[in-house]
Design an enzyme around this catalytic site. Structure first.
Site, PDB file in Angstrom:
ATOM      1  N   GLU A   1     -22.781   4.393  43.006  1.00 31.62           N
ATOM      2  CA  GLU A   1     -21.363   4.265  42.700  1.00 31.62           C
ATOM      3  C   GLU A   1     -21.261   3.242  41.590  1.00 31.62           C
ATOM      4  O   GLU A   1     -21.711   2.106  41.757  1.00 31.62           O
ATOM      5  CB  GLU A   1     -20.611   3.804  43.950  1.00 31.62           C
ATOM      6  CG  GLU A   1     -19.126   3.779  43.722  1.00 31.62           C
ATOM      7  CD  GLU A   1     -18.436   2.890  44.722  1.00 31.62           C
ATOM      8  OE1 GLU A   1     -18.792   2.908  45.901  1.00 31.62           O
ATOM      9  OE2 GLU A   1     -17.551   2.152  44.282  1.00 31.62           O
TER      10      GLU A   1
ATOM     11  N   CYS B   1     -13.602  -1.449  43.476  1.00 30.90           N
ATOM     12  CA  CYS B   1     -13.990  -0.299  42.661  1.00 30.90           C
ATOM     13  C   CYS B   1     -12.812   0.647  42.478  1.00 30.90           C
ATOM     14  O   CYS B   1     -12.819   1.479  41.571  1.00 30.90           O
ATOM     15  CB  CYS B   1     -15.178   0.408  43.279  1.00 30.90           C
ATOM     16  SG  CYS B   1     -15.237   0.292  45.050  1.00 30.90           S
TER      17      CYS B   1
HETATM   18  P1  NAP Z   1     -25.300  -4.962  39.076  1.00 32.23           P
HETATM   19  O1  NAP Z   1     -25.593  -5.922  37.995  1.00 32.23           O
HETATM   20  O2  NAP Z   1     -25.399  -3.532  38.744  1.00 32.23           O
HETATM   21  O3  NAP Z   1     -26.306  -5.328  40.271  1.00 32.23           O
HETATM   22  C1  NAP Z   1     -26.246  -4.660  41.536  1.00 32.23           C
HETATM   23  C2  NAP Z   1     -27.624  -4.711  42.185  1.00 32.23           C
HETATM   24  O4  NAP Z   1     -28.510  -3.850  41.477  1.00 32.23           O
HETATM   25  C3  NAP Z   1     -28.270  -6.088  42.184  1.00 32.23           C
HETATM   26  O5  NAP Z   1     -29.040  -6.241  43.348  1.00 32.23           O
HETATM   27  C4  NAP Z   1     -29.173  -6.017  40.970  1.00 32.23           C
HETATM   28  O6  NAP Z   1     -30.286  -6.873  41.087  1.00 32.23           O
HETATM   29  C5  NAP Z   1     -29.628  -4.579  40.997  1.00 32.23           C
HETATM   30  N1  NAP Z   1     -29.938  -4.070  39.667  1.00 32.23           N
HETATM   31  C6  NAP Z   1     -29.102  -4.026  38.599  1.00 32.23           C
HETATM   32  N2  NAP Z   1     -29.736  -3.474  37.544  1.00 32.23           N
HETATM   33  C7  NAP Z   1     -30.980  -3.176  37.954  1.00 32.23           C
HETATM   34  C8  NAP Z   1     -32.116  -2.593  37.321  1.00 32.23           C
HETATM   35  N3  NAP Z   1     -32.092  -2.249  36.034  1.00 32.23           N
HETATM   36  N4  NAP Z   1     -33.250  -2.442  38.033  1.00 32.23           N
HETATM   37  C9  NAP Z   1     -33.288  -2.823  39.333  1.00 32.23           C
HETATM   38  N5  NAP Z   1     -32.254  -3.397  39.977  1.00 32.23           N
HETATM   39  C10 NAP Z   1     -31.113  -3.561  39.309  1.00 32.23           C
HETATM   40  O7  NAP Z   1     -23.857  -5.181  39.682  1.00 32.23           O
HETATM   41  P2  NAP Z   1     -23.102  -6.528  40.147  1.00 32.23           P
HETATM   42  O8  NAP Z   1     -23.998  -7.698  40.070  1.00 32.23           O
HETATM   43  O9  NAP Z   1     -22.505  -6.237  41.444  1.00 32.23           O
HETATM   44  O10 NAP Z   1     -21.909  -6.681  39.153  1.00 32.23           O
HETATM   45  C11 NAP Z   1     -22.024  -6.553  37.777  1.00 32.23           C
HETATM   46  C12 NAP Z   1     -20.970  -5.567  37.297  1.00 32.23           C
HETATM   47  O11 NAP Z   1     -21.055  -4.364  38.065  1.00 32.23           O
HETATM   48  C13 NAP Z   1     -19.533  -5.994  37.453  1.00 32.23           C
HETATM   49  O12 NAP Z   1     -19.098  -6.833  36.443  1.00 32.23           O
HETATM   50  C14 NAP Z   1     -18.837  -4.659  37.447  1.00 32.23           C
HETATM   51  O13 NAP Z   1     -18.664  -4.214  36.137  1.00 32.23           O
HETATM   52  C15 NAP Z   1     -19.787  -3.747  38.140  1.00 32.23           C
HETATM   53  N6  NAP Z   1     -19.434  -3.500  39.568  1.00 32.23           N
HETATM   54  C16 NAP Z   1     -18.780  -2.357  39.844  1.00 32.23           C
HETATM   55  C17 NAP Z   1     -18.443  -2.071  41.147  1.00 32.23           C
HETATM   56  C18 NAP Z   1     -17.763  -0.799  41.475  1.00 32.23           C
HETATM   57  O14 NAP Z   1     -17.612  -0.526  42.626  1.00 32.23           O
HETATM   58  N7  NAP Z   1     -17.346  -0.014  40.519  1.00 32.23           N
HETATM   59  C19 NAP Z   1     -18.751  -2.933  42.187  1.00 32.23           C
HETATM   60  C20 NAP Z   1     -19.440  -4.101  41.881  1.00 32.23           C
HETATM   61  C21 NAP Z   1     -19.773  -4.357  40.559  1.00 32.23           C
HETATM   62  P3  NAP Z   1     -30.291  -8.328  40.414  1.00 32.23           P
HETATM   63  O15 NAP Z   1     -28.893  -8.799  40.283  1.00 32.23           O
HETATM   64  O16 NAP Z   1     -31.123  -9.128  41.337  1.00 32.23           O
HETATM   65  O17 NAP Z   1     -30.907  -8.111  39.086  1.00 32.23           O
END
Ligand code: NAP
Length: 522
Positions: A263, A300
């Protein structure tokens, strides 16, 4: 290179050192230091999950239902310290976290009830027709089975309900899939407490240790290694579009590709139809800002764009929204990274040549506070620049001014896949609404009328999904009991001797709904 060596090569990475969580409210580090999962930890967790897979897949539904209920009880038994830790790590208020804990244990119990109901197994029996001409029909029996170990990535914005024991974990365990959870690094203490609760429930149920494992640590290496490991058969993820796409790529490039249920991003369009605007423009403006700023906009399903035909009624809506937004305080966001992304996204909107800033909430000099922002743009400019469709995660929204209904319909047509689409309508709007619903059902997982998209019921009929980029696979949901389907696979047993058939497919099995020769029996 052998398969095993290939797997080792995939999963080897430099071990990060221990880390502390950050308090987003103060900006300071919080004790204690947490260890970061090493390559060896990832491999051990995956191998143990693989070893537990057959026992867990074949465990009776009642055993797994009792396990889910025991996890819920263990989470409740953690008491206030769990909520207090989650509050420090995420900046979310205790009242919100209390509600979220209720949702978390509620969904575990709902999946337990779903297991006892049994319809998720989709049992079908087409008895043999030995005398059928021109060819006899064999005896055919179908049930759904667990796909195998599932990697679950906890979401940052729901530290309980969409994290270690959240919806993805509940659905996977219900299906009979061992879970290897990757804790979100923004709330490691919360994750460890909940992980320990699950581990205790697994041990008390006398199930193999490998049914559940938790990996902690910042950085993408552990998560990437987890998705690459051959033992993992599916992935559940909630987070950024970039993160979801990266995991999809790893999963697709494995020697044996696997499905990723990610998602990612959604701007949840809201359409204000003329009758509704004429009836209650000011009320809608205030309600919209309530939905936009709820939880610092970190849902979200946050309403990222509002579309309506320009005119005095839309002006009244905008005036009311500006008044409400000017009074909305900047609120602490989940992590410094998410705050930075919000500030960057809002600045890009503010600096866009075609976008007009309309209002700002009350600023704060405290760390990691997201100041609510409201913008407007003309429909033609919105459709001309795909960057304006990108999610800004937080309390920022854009009002899209349309010349007439045809242009509003064109805006809807131009949208990417969404988790939700909302219509505000009156009886006189039904003709337009009918056209829009027909279009929006191809764009969104959930269409709602005269409400706001924030607030997702956990139930049987809920769909929290949608076409890309809302999710990587719009055929499913991550909230509600239908989520179990993502982690199952149908198997047909043809002419298998009765003594060898699974118990649920025996002729005399009772208690689970089934279709016999196409006829549904209770
Ligand atoms: P994220 O950066 O995508 O990280 C979520 C999880 O996935 C973390 O455990 C992260 O690990 C891991 N991850 C991310 N990229 C990866 C990769 N290339 N390889 C392996 N693991 C990976 O999301 P977030 O920290 O929750 O938030 C960042 C942004 O995501 C927000 O600013 C927002 O834009 C979006 N977000 C969207 C929703 C939604 O429901 N639409 C919800 C939450 C967040 P690490 O952090 O340990 O690297």
């Amino acid at each position: 290179m052998s398969m095993f060596e290939l797997e080792e090569a995939h999963t080897e990475y430099t071990t990060p050192t221990g880390f502390r969580a950050t308090s987003p409210a103060s900006g300071g580090l919080i004790e204690p230091v947490f260890g970061a999962a090493t390559s060896a930890d990832v491999i051990r967790a995956c191998q143990q999950a693989e070893a537990a897979s057959a026992v867990f897949r074949n465990s009776p539904c009642e055993v797994r239902a009792a396990l889910l209920e025991a996890i819920a009880d263990q989470i409740i038994a953690l008491g206030d310290p769990l909520l207090e830790r989650a509050a420090i790590e995420t900046g979310l208020p205790l009242a919100r976290l209390t509600g979220e804990r209720g949702r978390t244990v509620g969904q575990l119990r709902l999946f337990a009830a779903e297991l006892r109901d049994g319809s998720w197994l989709d049992l079908r029996i087409d008895p043999a027709l030995p005398d059928r001409l021109p060819v006899p029909r064999p005896d055919l029996r179908l049930r759904k089975i667990a796909v195998g170990p599932v990697a679950v990535f906890g979401a940052s914005n729901f530290p309980l309900a969409f994290s270690v024991a959240g919806g993805d974990t509940a659905a996977a365990l219900a299906a009979g899939c061992p879970v290897v959870a990757k804790a979100h690094p923004a709330h490691p203490g919360t994750s460890q407490m909940v992980g320990a609760a699950i581990t205790a429930a697994v041990a008390a149920a006398d199930l193999p240790d490998g049914v559940f494992a938790l990996l902690t640590g910042p950085g993408t290496a552990a998560g990437a290694a987890l998705v690459a490991h051959s033992a993992i058969k599916a992935v559940g993820f909630t987070g950024s579009r970039g993160g979801g796409l990266a995991l999809m790529e790893i999963a697709a490039n494995r020697p044996v590709p696997i499905p990723v249920f990610a998602e990612m991003s959604s701007i949840n369009p809201v359409f204000l139809l003329p009758g509704a605007l004429a009836e209650r423009a000011a009320q809608l403006g205030a309600e919209f800002v309530g939905s936009l700023t709820l939880g610092a906009g970190q849902f979200c399903t946050n309403p990222g764009i509002v579309c309506a035909v320009a005119g005095p009624a839309l002006d009244a809506f905008i005036a009311s929204a500006i008044t409400a937004l000017n009074q909305a305080a900047a609120a602490v966001m989940l992590s410094p990274g998410i705050h930075e992304a919000y500030v960057r996204g809002a600045a890009q909107l503010a600096g866009h040549g075609a976008v007009t800033p309309l209002a700002e909430g009350i600023a704060s000099d405290q760390p990691n506070r997201g100041q609510p922002r409201l913008f407007s743009v003309g429909a033609a400019d919105f459709m001309a620049d795909p960057a304006l469709q990108e999610e800004v995660f937080g309390a920022a929204s854009v009002i899209v001014r349309c010349a007439d209904f045809d242009e509003l319909y064109a805006v809807a047509q131009s949208l990417e896949g969404q988790l939700t689409a909302t219509l505000h309508l009156a009886a006189c709007d039904y003709a337009q609404a009918r056209r829009l619903i027909e279009l929006l059902e191809t764009k969104a997982g959930r269409i709602l009328a005269n409400g706001w998209p924030t607030g997702v019921e956990v139930s049987h009929a809920m769909v929290h999904g949608g076409p890309f980029p809302a999710t990587s696979d719009g055929r499913s949901t991550s909230v509600g009991t239908l989520a179990i389907d993502r982690f199952t696979r149908p198997v047909c047993y043809q002419d298998i001797p009765k003594a060898l058939l699974p118990a649920v497919l025996q002729d005399n099995a009772v208690g689970q709904p089934r279709r016999v020769d196409g006829v549904r029996l209770a």
